[in-house]
Design an enzyme around this catalytic site. Structure first.
Site, PDB file in Angstrom:
ATOM      1  CE  LYS A   1      35.864  32.077  37.409  1.00  0.00           C
ATOM      2  NZ  LYS A   1      36.689  31.544  38.463  1.00  0.00           N
TER       3      LYS A   1
ATOM      4  CE  LYS B   1      36.178  37.924  41.325  1.00  0.00           C
ATOM      5  NZ  LYS B   1      36.263  36.519  41.755  1.00  0.00           N
TER       6      LYS B   1
ATOM      7  CE  LYS C   1      43.310  34.048  42.759  1.00  0.00           C
ATOM      8  NZ  LYS C   1      42.258  33.063  42.494  1.00  0.00           N
TER       9      LYS C   1
HETATM   10  N1  AQP Z   1      37.674  41.255  43.933  1.00  0.00           N
HETATM   11  C1  AQP Z   1      37.562  40.663  45.100  1.00  0.00           C
HETATM   12  N2  AQP Z   1      37.108  41.346  46.165  1.00  0.00           N
HETATM   13  C2  AQP Z   1      37.009  40.756  47.385  1.00  0.00           C
HETATM   14  N3  AQP Z   1      37.342  39.464  47.607  1.00  0.00           N
HETATM   15  C3  AQP Z   1      37.806  38.749  46.574  1.00  0.00           C
HETATM   16  N4  AQP Z   1      38.224  37.475  46.468  1.00  0.00           N
HETATM   17  C4  AQP Z   1      38.590  37.237  45.197  1.00  0.00           C
HETATM   18  N5  AQP Z   1      38.432  38.342  44.446  1.00  0.00           N
HETATM   19  C5  AQP Z   1      37.940  39.303  45.275  1.00  0.00           C
HETATM   20  C6  AQP Z   1      38.262  36.531  47.576  1.00  0.00           C
HETATM   21  O1  AQP Z   1      39.568  35.959  47.639  1.00  0.00           O
HETATM   22  C7  AQP Z   1      39.454  34.603  48.078  1.00  0.00           C
HETATM   23  C8  AQP Z   1      40.171  33.699  47.132  1.00  0.00           C
HETATM   24  O2  AQP Z   1      39.591  33.837  45.853  1.00  0.00           O
HETATM   25  P1  AQP Z   1      39.597  32.643  44.829  1.00  0.00           P
HETATM   26  O3  AQP Z   1      40.968  32.220  44.590  1.00  0.00           O
HETATM   27  O4  AQP Z   1      38.685  31.581  45.289  1.00  0.00           O
HETATM   28  O5  AQP Z   1      38.928  33.156  43.559  1.00  0.00           O
HETATM   29  P2  AQP Z   1      39.078  34.470  42.736  1.00  0.00           P
HETATM   30  O6  AQP Z   1      40.221  35.308  43.150  1.00  0.00           O
HETATM   31  O7  AQP Z   1      37.719  34.988  42.783  1.00  0.00           O
HETATM   32  O8  AQP Z   1      39.582  34.036  41.332  1.00  0.00           O
HETATM   33  P3  AQP Z   1      39.138  33.022  40.266  1.00  0.00           P
HETATM   34  O9  AQP Z   1      37.841  32.386  40.589  1.00  0.00           O
HETATM   35  O10 AQP Z   1      40.309  32.168  40.007  1.00  0.00           O
HETATM   36  O11 AQP Z   1      38.938  33.792  39.032  1.00  0.00           O
HETATM   37  P4  AQP Z   1      38.190  35.103  38.847  1.00  0.00           P
HETATM   38  O12 AQP Z   1      39.189  36.036  39.317  1.00  0.00           O
HETATM   39  O13 AQP Z   1      37.965  35.111  37.395  1.00  0.00           O
HETATM   40  O14 AQP Z   1      36.950  35.027  39.640  1.00  0.00           O
HETATM   41  C9  AQP Z   1      37.967  34.280  48.150  1.00  0.00           C
HETATM   42  O15 AQP Z   1      37.559  34.383  49.495  1.00  0.00           O
HETATM   43  C10 AQP Z   1      37.342  35.354  47.316  1.00  0.00           C
HETATM   44  O16 AQP Z   1      36.030  35.625  47.737  1.00  0.00           O
END
Ligand code: AQP
Length: 341
Positions: A112, A197, A200
């Protein structure tokens, strides 16, 4: 009874990845078998450039979706992180136990921060330190298990390390938790780039299925998913990441085994059609319940208020113990102060 804690960041609209990798298991299993707490971790939503009004909106929507996905406030505790001061109180103490080297090794920080710099932006210090806040989220409640998707496993490892280190240096204070991952769909991949991945916080795109996408939008996204060269439907994460991702999604939605499902299909088209149908069916009850809950915002607010009260009472004793153990002088109680005046 096993204590379970997990959270979700309001950094974007919740995705199929969040649902299959985490929320579904929380609702179907964890809340029934454990003393479980689930949290919208809004403080984590400020680690990258954010808009305050959007953060508030997504926090409310995230909480509503947790309930829509089946979390029952009679069975588990649902709350918003910033409503419970103990998270931030403990986070600073744990920063005094963690090292900057540990923080810089976190994959999410590397990815990030690189993304942020490539956009010409600056990297917030909180992006570096947020895994410590996540450790505080977990350790404050004495959680034994942390059900997460695969991308969060490294942060739970860090949490374990910090708990062990704290306990060794300052006396036994924290339960050392472990991550529990779903058997299928632990990492749902982007439908347009199956080597990344489905996340969101990325820009919205055709590779991400959101929980509130209309059925025709879901169908279009799945039917246009990138598949692999070749024609054979086979489960192979390295050689066929696109098809494997679809098989994982289909298996997670229908309860099948992704490898066995691979043998049952002869064409990518049939696999995509069945996957689209399965995702639409899996999301249908969540979307229907979300609509009902949106019509009754007072109920969601009340759930969050009750959840925060319960969570505060659970976290306070552990955080107070950590303060005492690390050498902070306990505050003088009010009645004693009055007597001294
Ligand atoms: N693609 C995924 N596949 C399986 N599990 C996922 N999780 C998130 N994406 C996937 C799981 O959902 C839970 C909550 O996630 P989060 O809010 O901690 O983080 P995120 O969705 O990964 O989103 P971020 O960090 O805001 O941004 P991005 O999307 O850029 O990574 C967690 O248990 C996570 O493992």
């Amino acid at each position: 009874m096993t204590r379970v804690f997990s959270g979700i960041k309001p950094t974007g609209h919740l995705t199929l990845g969040n649902y299959l990798g985490a929320m579904r298991q929380w609702a179907a299993v964890d809340q029934h078998q454990a003393d479980a707490l689930f949290c919208i971790v809004d403080l984590h939503g400020m680690t990258v450039d954010h808009d305050p009004a959007r953060l508030r909106r997504l926090t409310r929507q995230g909480a509503t979706l947790l309930l829509a996905a089946g979390l029952d406030p009679e069975l588990c505790t649902v709350f918003v992180q910033s409503h419970v001061d103990e998270h931030a109180r403990l986070s600073y103490v744990l920063e005094c136990v963690a090292t900057d080297g540990e923080m810089r090794r976190m994959i999410q920080y590397k990815e990030k921060s690189a993304r942020e710099r490539a956009r010409g932006g600056s990297v917030r210090l909180s992006l570096l330190t947020y895994p410590v806040l996540m450790a505080a989220d977990i350790l404050a409640y004495g959680a034994d298990e942390v059900p997460v998707g695969d991308d969060q496993a490294q942060h739970v490892e860090l949490t374990r390390d910090l708990a062990v280190r704290f306990n060794q240096r300052y006396g036994h204070t924290f339960v050392v938790p472990r991550a529990t991952l779903p058997q299928v769909a632990a990492r749902v991949m982007n439908l347009q780039d199956p080597t990344s991945k489905m996340g969101k916080s990325e820009d919205s795109g055709p590779g991400i299925v959101y929980l509130l996408d209309e059925p025709d939008v879901v169908r279009r996204k799945v039917l246009r998913a990138v598949t692999d060269s070749g024609r054979e439907v086979a489960y192979d994460r390295e050689a066929r990441p696109g098809v494997t991702n679809l098989l994982e999604i289909l298996a997670a939605c229908t309860g099948g085994n992704p490898e066995a499902l691979g043998d049952a299909y002869e064409s990518y088209g049939a696999l995509k059609k069945d996957t689209a149908d399965a995702v639409i069916e899996a999301l249908r009850p969540v979307q229907a319940r979300h609509k009902e809950l949106c019509a009754d915002p007072g109920y969601v607010e009340e759930v969050l208020q009750r959840g925060a009260q319960k969570a505060r009472a659970m976290a306070r004793p552990t955080v107070d113990s950590a303060y005492r153990a690390i050498g902070l002088l306990p505050p003088v109680a009010e009645p004693a102060l009055n007597a001294a005046r």
